[in-house]
Structure formats: C-alpha cells, structure tokens
Design a protein around this motif. Structure first.
Motif, short mmCIF file in Angstrom:
data_model
loop_
_atom_site.label_atom_id
_atom_site.label_comp_id
_atom_site.label_asym_id
_atom_site.label_seq_id
_atom_site.Cartn_x
_atom_site.Cartn_y
_atom_site.Cartn_z
N ASP A 57 -52.50 8.95 -65.03
CA ASP A 57 -52.63 8.28 -63.74
C ASP A 57 -51.37 7.43 -63.54
O ASP A 57 -51.18 6.43 -64.24
CB ASP A 57 -53.88 7.39 -63.70
CG ASP A 57 -55.17 8.21 -63.74
OD1 ASP A 57 -55.09 9.46 -63.71
OD2 ASP A 57 -56.26 7.61 -63.80
N GLU A 59 -49.21 4.87 -62.28
CA GLU A 59 -49.26 3.59 -61.57
C GLU A 59 -48.59 2.55 -62.44
O GLU A 59 -48.40 2.77 -63.64
CB GLU A 59 -50.73 3.20 -61.31
CG GLU A 59 -51.50 2.98 -62.60
CD GLU A 59 -53.01 2.91 -62.41
OE1 GLU A 59 -53.55 3.70 -61.61
OE2 GLU A 59 -53.64 2.07 -63.08
N HIS A 130 -53.68 10.18 -56.59
CA HIS A 130 -54.46 9.04 -57.08
C HIS A 130 -54.68 8.03 -55.94
O HIS A 130 -54.79 6.84 -56.17
CB HIS A 130 -53.70 8.39 -58.25
CG HIS A 130 -54.49 7.42 -59.07
ND1 HIS A 130 -55.81 7.61 -59.42
CD2 HIS A 130 -54.15 6.22 -59.63
CE1 HIS A 130 -56.23 6.58 -60.15
NE2 HIS A 130 -55.25 5.72 -60.29
N HIS A 134 -54.71 2.08 -54.36
CA HIS A 134 -55.50 1.73 -55.54
C HIS A 134 -56.67 0.81 -55.19
O HIS A 134 -57.21 0.12 -56.05
CB HIS A 134 -54.64 1.12 -56.66
CG HIS A 134 -55.15 1.52 -58.03
ND1 HIS A 134 -55.99 0.72 -58.76
CD2 HIS A 134 -54.94 2.64 -58.76
CE1 HIS A 134 -56.27 1.33 -59.90
NE2 HIS A 134 -55.65 2.51 -59.92
N ALA A 170 -59.05 5.62 -57.72
CA ALA A 170 -58.73 4.39 -58.44
C ALA A 170 -59.96 3.95 -59.21
O ALA A 170 -61.07 3.88 -58.65
CB ALA A 170 -58.33 3.30 -57.43
N SER A 171 -59.78 3.67 -60.49
CA SER A 171 -60.88 3.22 -61.35
C SER A 171 -62.15 4.06 -61.20
O SER A 171 -63.26 3.53 -61.23
CB SER A 171 -61.22 1.75 -61.08
OG SER A 171 -60.17 0.94 -61.49
N HIS A 275 -52.52 5.89 -68.80
CA HIS A 275 -51.61 5.32 -67.80
C HIS A 275 -50.27 5.05 -68.46
O HIS A 275 -50.24 4.67 -69.64
CB HIS A 275 -52.15 3.99 -67.27
CG HIS A 275 -53.53 4.07 -66.69
ND1 HIS A 275 -54.66 3.87 -67.45
CD2 HIS A 275 -53.94 4.33 -65.45
CE1 HIS A 275 -55.73 4.00 -66.68
NE2 HIS A 275 -55.32 4.29 -65.45
ZN LIG Z 1 -55.52 3.98 -61.40
#
Ligand SMILES: [Zn+2]
Length: 331
Positions: A57, A59, A130, A134, A170-171, A275
């Motif tokens: 991911d 970010e 993604h 976010h 996101a998450s 990540h």
């Molecule tokens: Zn993320």
C-alpha cells in the motif's frame, strides 16, 4: 448483507501432476525431510507451489489513519516525503527475489511523486488503487467516495497507460456499514477488491466474511471478486497473518505458520501486505496514543530482514495473476 459465493475448488489431482517434488524439496524443505501429507491430502510441497499475492500500500507515514489525530491533512504537503526512498528499497528486494507485486497507490502520492508510480509500472509490477485521500470510507458520503476514487483511478491510468482494475480501501474500511462502496467500485470499472478483513478490529473488519478469494455480492445484487485480507484458522480463532502490523508485532514463525497453513492445509493462496514506511526505521515519530505508537513503531528495523525471509520461503506474484489463476478474473 454480503453473500460470498463459494470459491472454485482446486483440482488436486491436476495440481499434483503438474509439480516436480524434488525441486520443491530443495527449495523449501530441510534436507532429508519428507513432504508431509495433511488431512486434506494436500502435500506440503505441492501447496508450497501456490502463488500468493504480494501487495504494497503505497503511502507515506503521515497518511496513516492511526496517526491522523496528530497530523492535520493540510500539513501533508509540508512534510518530508519519504515514500520514494522506502519504495525503492522494496523494489530492490522484490527484484532480488524475482517477484512482481501489486502496488495499491494512494492518489495523493501519485499526484506528488508521479515518477515513482511510472517507475513501479515500468518494472512490471501491477498498479492498483488505494483511493485518493486515505479517508475511511464509512466517514465519506457515497458521492464523495465515488468522486475521489474516480479521480485516483484516472490519475493512475494516465500515469501508466494501463487499466487499473484492483482496489484496496484505506485501513480496510469496507465494513458492513460501507458495503455500498462495492457497488461504486463495480460502477467505476474495478474488477476486484481487496479491502475486506474478516476479523474484529476497532477500525475495520467484517468478522463473518469469507476467508478465501471469491465473489461477493454488493447491496445492489451485482458481484465483484474479493481477495480478503488473509487470516489463519487456529482452532476456534481467526488470526490475522497477512502482513502490516501483524507481521511486525508478532514473531516471524507465527506469521510463517499461519501462512503455511493457508497454502498447505487449505490449498489456498494468501495475500501479504506492507507499507513502505514499515521498513523506514528513521521516520519522524509522532505523538499519538500509546496503542497507535505501539502498532506503528514496533519492530520497524526487524521488518526488512523478515521480509527477505518471507520472500525466500513462499511464492508470490501480483494479485491480478493470483485471481486469474483461481479462475476468478479473466482479464
Ligand atoms: Zn493505507
């Protein structure tokens, strides 16, 4: 609400006939050991040939949901961008192990470091989406979600010249209260999603969802392919073993055991995620709650050596290829 369809079953007899056991034994079993046969009749070495989805991911550390209370969104642009350096290290690691992966790229990152996204794509990895901001999906309206997801998808497709068909929230914020997002993804032309985490957690989770890749039904009745975040079944417990904080916080043997059980006992592929900031031990520290600090900063320096080990012990490819191999995607 979600009715996961049954994933297609592997033809085990075909799997056995395709494989060359001695090679596998050299690669994955200690010298002289026999490949065990489990209760399902799936040989460990045969299962070890299953290709799993390696995903990143993309970010920066300041995009992380758990750190959001201490990092106002309007300060993102003033912070040092560290995502390119860490992603380059991940690209080198993947290259060393001859692995292609799927990079779920945040639209905001694509806007600010477009050359990084072009480079990932040029190296033959899959670029997937993604989102843009976010923001957790269940905190967005369907209209805002559709607008920002379209923006991110278009941006990524313009940068790479390739269609973007995979999405991760996101998450992992596609939960029972935001399952409408699956309809939006279908409308925007995504063919698969990898946002559902079939566990109970304070920020995400759909505890009753299917554990293996398959079709899920959106509220409208239409279907989309889902590659849920991987969990191992250990007795009555569903244990998250798919990467991220779980990979850093728990001992390596624990993750390895869980992932092997998915390949060997169940004969299924798993997905692993990480990540770029998870291998960046020098990232600036942010004052957040004890729990968030623990989840975000523990074992950052352990992560890269562990990842090396993981890449040498399991087979990986892009999520799209794994889903094609499962007969769930045609394109
Ligand atoms: Zn993320």
């Amino acid at each position: 609400m979600l009715n996961p369809g049954p994933p297609p079953e592997e033809d085990q007899s075909t799997m056995h006939s395709k494989l060359t056991l001695p090679v596998l034994r050299n690669e994955l079993e200690p010298a002289g050991s026999e490949a065990p046969t489990n209760s399902c009749g799936i040989r460990a070495a045969t299962a070890a040939r299953i290709a799993n989805a390696f995903t990143i991911d993309v970010e920066d550390y300041y995009h992380v949901s758990a750190l959001a209370p201490a990092i106002p969104r309007d300060t993102w642009k003033d912070r040092e961008s560290r995502v390119s350096a860490s992603t380059e290290r991940l690209l080198s690691l993947l290259d060393e192990h001859h692995v292609k992966g799927t990079f779920f790229v945040l639209g905001w990152v694509a806007d600010h470091v477009p050359q990084l996204i072009k480079r990932i794509a040029a190296l033959g990895h899959e670029i997937a989406c993604h989102g843009y901001s976010h923001e957790l999906i269940y905190r967005q309206s369907p209209e805002v979600f559709a607008e920002e997801t379209r923006r991110a998808k278009t941006l990524l497709e313009d940068l790479t010249g390739l269609p973007v068909v995979g999405y991760r929230a996101a998450s992992f914020s596609i939960t029972p209260r935001s399952s409408w997002a699956l309809d939006t993804l279908i409308e925007l032309g995504f063919t698969y999603d990898s946002s559902i985490f079939p566990v109970r957690h304070d920020r995400y989770g759909m505890p009753g969802a299917a554990r293996a890749p398959g079709l899920v039904q959106a509220p409208s009745g239409r279907q989309i392919v889902e590659f849920p975040m991987s969990t191992a079944q250990m007795g009555p417990l569903r244990v998250p073993v798919s990467g991220g904080g779980y990979f850093r916080l728990l001992p390596y043997w624990f993750t390895r055991r869980g992932l092997r059980s998915i390949n060997e006992r169940e004969g299924k592929p798993f997905t692993f995620y990480l990540h770029p900031w998870e291998i960046d031990a020098d990232q600036p520290r942010v004052e957040v709650s004890w729990l968030s600090r623990f989840r975000h900063y523990t074992n950052l320096s352990e992560c890269e050596p562990r990842l090396r080990r993981l890449l040498s012990e399991f087979r990986f490819t892009t999520m799209r290829k794994v889903l094609r191999g499962q007969g769930l995607l045609s394109g």
